[in-house]
Design an enzyme around this catalytic site. Sequence first.
Site, PDB file in Angstrom:
ATOM      1  N   TYR A   1       0.818  -1.216   0.000  1.00 44.19           N
ATOM      2  CA  TYR A   1       0.000   0.000   0.000  1.00 44.19           C
ATOM      3  C   TYR A   1       0.855   1.271   0.000  1.00 44.19           C
ATOM      4  O   TYR A   1       0.366   2.351  -0.320  1.00 44.19           O
ATOM      5  CB  TYR A   1      -0.940   0.029   1.208  1.00 44.19           C
ATOM      6  CG  TYR A   1      -2.078  -0.979   1.148  1.00 44.19           C
ATOM      7  CD1 TYR A   1      -2.190  -1.865   0.085  1.00 44.19           C
ATOM      8  CD2 TYR A   1      -3.030  -1.044   2.155  1.00 44.19           C
ATOM      9  CE1 TYR A   1      -3.213  -2.791   0.032  1.00 44.19           C
ATOM     10  CE2 TYR A   1      -4.067  -1.977   2.110  1.00 44.19           C
ATOM     11  CZ  TYR A   1      -4.146  -2.845   1.039  1.00 44.19           C
ATOM     12  OH  TYR A   1      -5.165  -3.764   0.992  1.00 44.19           O
TER      13      TYR A   1
ATOM     14  N   LYS B   1       2.937 -15.417   1.634  1.00 41.03           N
ATOM     15  CA  LYS B   1       2.803 -16.093   0.334  1.00 41.03           C
ATOM     16  C   LYS B   1       4.226 -16.438  -0.100  1.00 41.03           C
ATOM     17  O   LYS B   1       4.706 -16.030  -1.165  1.00 41.03           O
ATOM     18  CB  LYS B   1       2.091 -15.159  -0.662  1.00 41.03           C
ATOM     19  CG  LYS B   1       1.639 -15.809  -1.941  1.00 41.03           C
ATOM     20  CD  LYS B   1       0.494 -16.782  -1.785  1.00 41.03           C
ATOM     21  CE  LYS B   1       0.179 -17.431  -3.122  1.00 41.03           C
ATOM     22  NZ  LYS B   1      -0.722 -18.588  -2.999  1.00 41.03           N
TER      23      LYS B   1
ATOM     24  N   ASP C   1      -3.709 -17.930   1.043  1.00 42.50           N
ATOM     25  CA  ASP C   1      -4.908 -18.557   0.458  1.00 42.50           C
ATOM     26  C   ASP C   1      -5.455 -19.623   1.391  1.00 42.50           C
ATOM     27  O   ASP C   1      -6.669 -19.736   1.596  1.00 42.50           O
ATOM     28  CB  ASP C   1      -4.606 -19.107  -0.944  1.00 42.50           C
ATOM     29  CG  ASP C   1      -3.268 -19.804  -1.042  1.00 42.50           C
ATOM     30  OD1 ASP C   1      -2.422 -19.643  -0.138  1.00 42.50           O
ATOM     31  OD2 ASP C   1      -3.043 -20.525  -2.041  1.00 42.50           O
TER      32      ASP C   1
ATOM     33  N   ASP D   1      -5.526  -6.549   5.689  1.00 46.16           N
ATOM     34  CA  ASP D   1      -6.725  -5.789   5.336  1.00 46.16           C
ATOM     35  C   ASP D   1      -7.860  -6.756   5.016  1.00 46.16           C
ATOM     36  O   ASP D   1      -8.987  -6.646   5.520  1.00 46.16           O
ATOM     37  CB  ASP D   1      -6.378  -4.923   4.109  1.00 46.16           C
ATOM     38  CG  ASP D   1      -7.442  -3.907   3.766  1.00 46.16           C
ATOM     39  OD1 ASP D   1      -8.424  -3.806   4.511  1.00 46.16           O
ATOM     40  OD2 ASP D   1      -7.294  -3.222   2.737  1.00 46.16           O
TER      41      ASP D   1
ATOM     42  N   ASP E   1     -11.097  -8.250   7.798  1.00 41.95           N
ATOM     43  CA  ASP E   1     -12.521  -8.078   7.484  1.00 41.95           C
ATOM     44  C   ASP E   1     -13.229  -9.427   7.451  1.00 41.95           C
ATOM     45  O   ASP E   1     -14.364  -9.559   7.916  1.00 41.95           O
ATOM     46  CB  ASP E   1     -12.696  -7.382   6.120  1.00 41.95           C
ATOM     47  CG  ASP E   1     -12.818  -5.877   6.271  1.00 41.95           C
ATOM     48  OD1 ASP E   1     -12.378  -5.361   7.322  1.00 41.95           O
ATOM     49  OD2 ASP E   1     -13.326  -5.222   5.352  1.00 41.95           O
TER      50      ASP E   1
END
Length: 358
Positions: free
Chosen positions: A141, A192, A224, A248, A252
């Site tokens: 980000y 990852k 994943d 992020d 959620d």
Amino acid sequence: MTHKILLLPGDGIGPEIVAQAHKVLRAVDKRFSLGLEFDEALLGGAAIDTTGKPFPEATLRKAQAADAILLGAVGGPKWDQLDPAIRPEKGLLAIRSQLGLFGNLRPAILYPQLAEASSLKPEVVSGLDILIVRELTGGIYFGEPRGIERTAAGERRGYNTYVYSESEITRIGRLAFESARKRGRKVCSVDKANVLEVTILWREVMTELSREYPDVELSHMYVDNAAMQLVRAPKQFDVVVTGNMFGDILSDQAAMLTGSIGMLPSASLDENAKGLYEPCHGSAPDIAGQGVANPLATILSAAMLLRYSLGHNEAAEAIEKAVGGVLDMGLRTEDIYTPGTEKVSTEAMGDAVENTLI
Ligand code: NAD
């Protein structure tokens, strides 16, 4: 010894819910003699209306002087037409970056009394208690270079940079291990590393750091698989630590396992555990001023404030127990109401928590 707490009520339901948390903090202050001192300042739309800026200088100065900050929420349709540079949400981003709040803690706790609110089967989520630790000021980000350019062939090409330095990983890792020591002593680091070099480094640094925390069990998981496991068997997790983008998304997802946005607190911490505490939800303009908002996420954020910034675990636990107590009594705000329980207002819910603490 005194502790300075800055209240930022903000917009929409913000002032209503912060008033309840303030009441609860005053009650624990009295009971445990914590020496809390309160101040208040403007942020977001309320600050724009008064000063023309979403994050005024006076608020920055008070925020810097405080030991911890409790925020309601900012934003609303009234300010949506403004230039994006001075919208209420800019105030939130500015306070996070100016205070160096790199570590975002988001617990996803499902009180057994509310298991019916989740979209998952009650037995999968009842008693769920996960803490997601998300790196908040680095990763893809913020990485440079970034942009959208036109190639020689004339097509557009967009790119971002996923970058973490060793010190950034160590800093968030330390926060995760320290947090795990206050809970179930397990950390799952999500990456990852089968594809991305930056997360190969992430995994190496987490593994090296774990030697300093032999009492905490470290495991690693690809993002994943973590997304899948969060829905399949979420109770296997204690603390999950991950970078900005994966955090992020996963935070959620974990939040929604609980099904009730009005119940979820959060903390954003700097290197010295000074923090900004706020509910995960927004300013809910659709119900502002009606006295129906659920104040429990903000009250639970106040409990996190006591635990993480002030080190008053006992007082934090007392608040969390009081919240469990009022749910046991069958009290519910509209968002968590189910037939057979008693619907109460924002203020009545705050009063009930306060009375349980006195
Ligand atoms: P929201 O979280 O404010 O509301 C989503 C839905 O959940 C609404 O129906 C609302 O009534 C309900 N809800 C939220 N909190 C509740 C509570 N405590 N009790 C009962 N019901 C509750 O999200 P939104 O509608 O997308 O955003 C509204 C405004 O809030 C926007 O201006 C947005 O930018 C802002 N926002 C601020 C923050 C923040 O301050 N951290 C976070 C998210 C959104």
